[in-house]
Design an enzyme around this catalytic site. Structure first.
Site, PDB file in Angstrom:
ATOM      1  N   GLU A  57       0.666  -1.134   0.065  1.00 14.07           N
ATOM      2  CA  GLU A  57      -0.171   0.083  -0.061  1.00 14.07           C
ATOM      3  C   GLU A  57       0.827   1.146  -0.001  1.00 14.07           C
ATOM      4  O   GLU A  57       1.659   1.594   0.903  1.00 14.07           O
ATOM      5  CB  GLU A  57      -0.851   0.123   1.302  1.00 14.07           C
ATOM      6  CG  GLU A  57      -1.923  -1.143   1.083  1.00 14.07           C
ATOM      7  CD  GLU A  57      -2.715  -1.181   2.513  1.00 14.07           C
ATOM      8  OE1 GLU A  57      -3.622  -1.897   2.417  1.00 14.07           O
ATOM      9  OE2 GLU A  57      -2.328  -0.450   3.521  1.00 14.07           O
ATOM     10  N   ASP A  68      -5.423   9.652  10.425  1.00 16.23           N
ATOM     11  CA  ASP A  68      -4.111   9.196  10.647  1.00 16.23           C
ATOM     12  C   ASP A  68      -3.812   9.739  12.229  1.00 16.23           C
ATOM     13  O   ASP A  68      -4.099  11.084  12.516  1.00 16.23           O
ATOM     14  CB  ASP A  68      -3.210   9.323   9.862  1.00 16.23           C
ATOM     15  CG  ASP A  68      -3.320   8.400   8.549  1.00 16.23           C
ATOM     16  OD1 ASP A  68      -3.326   7.381   8.759  1.00 16.23           O
ATOM     17  OD2 ASP A  68      -3.603   9.172   7.193  1.00 16.23           O
ATOM     18  N   TYR A 182     -11.010  -3.673   3.190  1.00 10.36           N
ATOM     19  CA  TYR A 182      -9.900  -3.463   4.018  1.00 10.36           C
ATOM     20  C   TYR A 182     -10.816  -3.131   5.626  1.00 10.36           C
ATOM     21  O   TYR A 182     -11.601  -2.195   5.460  1.00 10.36           O
ATOM     22  CB  TYR A 182      -9.485  -1.804   3.968  1.00 10.36           C
ATOM     23  CG  TYR A 182      -8.475  -1.456   4.674  1.00 10.36           C
ATOM     24  CD1 TYR A 182      -7.113  -1.458   4.457  1.00 10.36           C
ATOM     25  CD2 TYR A 182      -8.571  -0.909   6.074  1.00 10.36           C
ATOM     26  CE1 TYR A 182      -5.918  -0.858   5.151  1.00 10.36           C
ATOM     27  CE2 TYR A 182      -7.602  -0.559   6.738  1.00 10.36           C
ATOM     28  CZ  TYR A 182      -6.413  -0.317   6.355  1.00 10.36           C
ATOM     29  OH  TYR A 182      -5.451   0.041   7.280  1.00 10.36           O
TER      30      TYR A 182
END
Length: 204
Positions: A57, A68, A182
């Site tokens: 990735e 994040d 995912y």
């Protein structure tokens, strides 16, 4: 061009079929492109493959990585400072394809893609040798503008499931996705944890 696109579309599926035949899970490391620079990123991709990675990735640096934590925020800032734009990342991937056929996924946020242009990205990413796109802030309902040209170019569209995603919505997302799903293993932003959710195995 057609043959190359078909090859690109097949790399993720072929890798998972190979792993399934060996009853193995995939090792899919994530790195931020351009951290500390794109030359080192290319070296890291090759080293990760040599050390057993099955897919890669490639994070596209973005100025506001809302999903994040601090480590990836700093990596994105370093990538941006090093000039890791979408054109530069795709150029790096084009060069890498002379040395590796490991499946590579562009992983990031929608704003840089929107600015680049969805039709343009689909064609350019496939031409460079990208296999799939994972856009963390683009749910399936809002994705057609990107999904149509990406799929036409042979790219997989990978969507996310969260611990809070209801079962019926999980089914809808699964029907929309290709490549793989995912699963976000914890609620909150990315980052180190001392433990994982107790229901992780059951949810997977």
């Amino acid at each position: 061009m057609t043959n190359r696109i078909k090859m690109a579309h097949g790399r993720i599926a072929a890798k998972f079929a190979e792993l399934r035949a060996r009853d193995e899970a995939a090792l899919i490391p994530f790195i931020v492109a351009g951290d500390p620079n794109l030359d080192r990123t290319a070296e890291l991709v090759l080293e990760l493959e040599a050390r057993g990675a099955d897919l890669i990735e490639l994070g596209v640096p973005f100025s506001d990585p809302m999903a994040d934590g601090p480590a990836n925020q700093r990596a994105a800032a370093r990538g941006l400072a090093a000039g890791a734009t979408l054109p530069a990342i795709l150029s790096m991937v084009t060069e890498l394809r002379r040395r590796t056929q490991i499946p590579m996924i562009l992983f990031g946020y929608y704003n840089p893609i929107f600015r680049y242009g969805c039709d343009r990205l689909g064609a350019d990413a496939a031409r460079a040798g990208i296999d799939g796109l994972l856009v963390v802030d683009l749910p399936p309902e809002e994705a057609p503008e990107l999904a149509r040209p990406a799929r036409a170019a042979g790219l997989d569209i990978i969507y996310l499931l969260a611990p809070t995603t209801p079962l019926e919505r999980s089914r809808i997302i699964a029907r929309s996705a290709s490549g793989f799903l995912y699963y976000v293993s914890v609620a909150g932003v990315t980052g180190a944890r001392t433990d994982l959710a107790h229901d992780l195995r059951a949810n997977v």
